[in-house]
Design a protein around this motif. Structure first.
Motif, short mmCIF file in Angstrom:
data_model
loop_
_atom_site.label_atom_id
_atom_site.label_comp_id
_atom_site.label_asym_id
_atom_site.label_seq_id
_atom_site.Cartn_x
_atom_site.Cartn_y
_atom_site.Cartn_z
N ARG A 36 -6.33 6.94 -11.71
CA ARG A 36 -7.16 5.94 -11.02
C ARG A 36 -8.62 6.01 -11.45
O ARG A 36 -9.25 4.98 -11.68
CB ARG A 36 -7.08 6.13 -9.50
N ILE A 39 -4.15 -1.28 -4.44
CA ILE A 39 -4.09 -0.97 -5.87
C ILE A 39 -3.05 -1.81 -6.60
O ILE A 39 -3.27 -2.21 -7.73
CB ILE A 39 -3.88 0.54 -6.09
N GLY A 52 -8.67 3.17 -4.58
CA GLY A 52 -7.26 3.26 -4.20
C GLY A 52 -6.95 2.29 -3.07
O GLY A 52 -6.16 2.59 -2.18
N TRP A 64 -4.56 10.69 -2.36
CA TRP A 64 -6.01 10.63 -2.12
C TRP A 64 -6.51 9.21 -2.38
O TRP A 64 -7.14 8.93 -3.40
CB TRP A 64 -6.75 11.62 -3.01
N SER A 65 -6.21 8.32 -1.46
CA SER A 65 -6.60 6.92 -1.62
C SER A 65 -6.73 6.26 -0.26
O SER A 65 -6.21 6.76 0.74
CB SER A 65 -5.54 6.17 -2.44
N ILE A 122 -5.04 10.51 -8.75
CA ILE A 122 -6.47 10.17 -8.74
C ILE A 122 -7.06 10.22 -10.14
O ILE A 122 -7.97 9.46 -10.46
CB ILE A 122 -7.27 11.05 -7.76
N ASP A 164 -5.28 3.44 0.36
CA ASP A 164 -3.92 2.94 0.64
C ASP A 164 -3.06 3.98 1.35
O ASP A 164 -2.18 3.62 2.13
CB ASP A 164 -3.22 2.53 -0.67
N THR A 182 0.80 -1.23 0.00
CA THR A 182 0.00 0.00 0.00
C THR A 182 0.84 1.28 0.00
O THR A 182 0.28 2.36 -0.11
CB THR A 182 -0.96 0.01 1.21
N ALA A 198 -1.26 4.16 -5.25
CA ALA A 198 -2.58 4.78 -5.38
C ALA A 198 -2.58 6.30 -5.28
O ALA A 198 -3.55 6.94 -5.66
CB ALA A 198 -3.51 4.21 -4.32
#
Length: 157
Positions: free
Chosen positions: A24, A82, A79, A146-147, A21, A149, A12, A143
């Motif tokens: 993603r 990932i 996220g 902003w996830s 993001i 993870d 992670t 990720a």
């Protein structure tokens, strides 16, 4: 730190910026919605497409691919884990390129009759190539800020 925590931490870990993001959202959404469509339109995009492409056991592999795309697409969107989620999607895109798109180069593509050569190949493969590159990118960088993870674990606080 336990070995399990260490593995989770390695899977992670991400120092990628929040802007990841955007990759993603694109990659995850395409996989997620394509997976759903394999069940909504099985003759065109699921089992029927796998059968027409010459993939063995299309009744098994079509839905299996759909499930993987839905689950991995959702994980990528969130996220969460990932790096684990991108590995099957990289395999998925390599398979799609090798089985359905590469034969366009020599004019033997069952899904794309009448199309052959470099320009037809690159046109038909554009989304698969974008998904492959996006998945590989996420595998490498993680990720992003902003996830799920990126959230600190209990031991990190």
């Amino acid at each position: 730190m336990s070995e399990d925590h260490s593995l989770y931490a390695r899977l992670t870990a991400t120092t990628a910026p929040a802007s990841v993001i955007w990759i993603r959202l694109y990659v995850g959404a395409v996989f997620f919605f394509e997976g759903i469509q394999k069940f909504l339109f099985p003759d065109e995009l699921g089992t029927g497409r796998f059968d027409k492409a010459g993939i063995p056991a299309p009744g098994f592999f079509g839905p299996l691919d759909g499930v993987f795309e839905i689950v991995c697409g959702a994980l990528i969107l969130a996220g969460l884990l990932i790096r684990l989620a991108t590995v099957p999607m990289i395999v998925d895109m390599l398979g799609a390129l090798l089985i359905t798109k590469l034969p366009i180069l020599w004019g033997d593509a069952p899904l794309f009759s009448g199309k052959s050569g470099w320009w037809d190949f690159i046109h038909e493969a554009r989304v698969d190539l974008a998904q492959l590159c996006g998945s590989a990118f996420l595998l490498i960088v993680g990720a992003g800020a902003w996830s799920v993870d990126a959230r600190p674990t209990r031991g990190d606080r």
